[in-house]
Design an enzyme around this catalytic site. Structure first.
Site, PDB file in Angstrom:
ATOM      1  N   CYS A 142      -0.824  -3.262  13.166  1.00 15.15           N
ATOM      2  CA  CYS A 142      -1.272  -2.439  11.901  1.00 15.15           C
ATOM      3  C   CYS A 142      -0.419  -1.343  11.510  1.00 15.15           C
ATOM      4  O   CYS A 142      -0.371  -1.314  10.400  1.00 15.15           O
ATOM      5  CB  CYS A 142      -2.787  -1.884  12.345  1.00 15.15           C
ATOM      6  SG  CYS A 142      -3.854  -3.405  12.553  1.00 15.15           S
ATOM      7  N   ASP A 179      -6.008   3.362  12.580  1.00  8.94           N
ATOM      8  CA  ASP A 179      -6.750   2.638  13.662  1.00  8.94           C
ATOM      9  C   ASP A 179      -6.873   3.333  15.089  1.00  8.94           C
ATOM     10  O   ASP A 179      -7.019   2.711  16.039  1.00  8.94           O
ATOM     11  CB  ASP A 179      -6.351   1.331  13.925  1.00  8.94           C
ATOM     12  CG  ASP A 179      -6.489   0.281  12.518  1.00  8.94           C
ATOM     13  OD1 ASP A 179      -6.888   0.914  11.318  1.00  8.94           O
ATOM     14  OD2 ASP A 179      -6.068  -0.849  12.620  1.00  8.94           O
ATOM     15  N   LYS A 199     -10.778  -1.851   6.364  1.00 10.80           N
ATOM     16  CA  LYS A 199     -10.087  -3.111   6.310  1.00 10.80           C
ATOM     17  C   LYS A 199     -10.558  -4.134   7.295  1.00 10.80           C
ATOM     18  O   LYS A 199     -10.951  -3.633   8.235  1.00 10.80           O
ATOM     19  CB  LYS A 199      -8.548  -2.725   6.406  1.00 10.80           C
ATOM     20  CG  LYS A 199      -8.013  -2.182   7.837  1.00 10.80           C
ATOM     21  CD  LYS A 199      -6.722  -1.784   7.983  1.00 10.80           C
ATOM     22  CE  LYS A 199      -6.031  -1.413   9.072  1.00 10.80           C
ATOM     23  NZ  LYS A 199      -6.174  -2.313  10.301  1.00 10.80           N
TER      24      LYS A 199
END
Length: 220
Positions: free
Chosen positions: A167, A24, A122
């Protein structure tokens, strides 16, 4: 190098089958973004340097519809970082972020990972959040990452990116649960650290058997 608990980790030699998972590194999590992680931009050159040691690089990308259930804006009277109860458990509410087809959702253009082989998106299901690169927050819906890695018959997983306490940690924990050998490269991550979330994340990872190293232990 000494670690909490007295463990000692030697310099690590990266093997051809090892995988770097870059979590991310997107504009909304970088300075100026809607959910900026302090110092998030500082890790990009380090990730680029680390990636030169790996034949296998995988990225994850938060990818939300504009009305995603994790956005505080979707819940009257709620503010970012408050929590609500959903069918799958407690959900932290976030500022709107990484809305698909927006600049904030884009991977940083400063990443230099031309040999990256896979991007796992996601959080695209409106009703379920997804921190982990392996499965969504309902702990049932798989992203396909484990299947990909198993079919490739890879070695160890080394996780970097944003944010350490969400994450990155969830990806590392699910990697362990999936039977992989997982290491987080600590200085190639940055944390949100809301209400002690960073300390809890490290405690959870330590308990699960996630290893922790610094980049110099790989780059030297």
């Amino acid at each position: 190098m000494d670690r909490p608990g007295g463990s000692h980790i030697m310099t690590i030699a990266i093997q051809p089958e090892d995988v770097l998972i870059v979590v991310d590194v997107q504009y909304d999590f970088l300075p100026g973004g809607s959910l900026a992680v302090a110092g998030g931009d500082e890790i990009v050159p380090l990730i680029n340097q680390l990636a030169t040691r790996f034949n296998n690089v995988v990225l994850t990308q938060d990818w939300h519809p504009k009305d995603h259930i994790s956005f505080a804006s979707q819940h009257a009277g709620k503010a970012p970082f408050q929590t609500i109860a959903l069918d799958y458990g407690t959900q932290v509410l976030w500022p709107d972020h990484c809305v698909w087809q927006t600049h904030g959702a884009e991977l940083s253009r400063d990443l230099e990972l031309p040999h990256a082989q896979l991007i796992i998106r996601k959080g695209y299901n409106r009703a379920i959040d997804s921190y982990s690169g392996f499965q969504e927050a309902d702990r049932e819906t798989q992203t396909g990452l484990a299947g990909y890695l198993n079919e490739r018959d890879v070695g160890r997983l080394f996780v970097v990116g944003l944010a350490t306490d969400f994450c990155v940690a969830w990806t590392a924990l699910d990697g362990i649960a999936g039977g992989f050998d997982v290491t987080v490269i600590e200085d190639a991550t940055r944390a949100i650290d809301a209400d002690g979330s960073l300390a809890k994340a490290w405690a959870d990872m330590d308990e699960a058997g996630v290893a922790r190293v610094m980049s110099r232990e790989i780059l030297e």
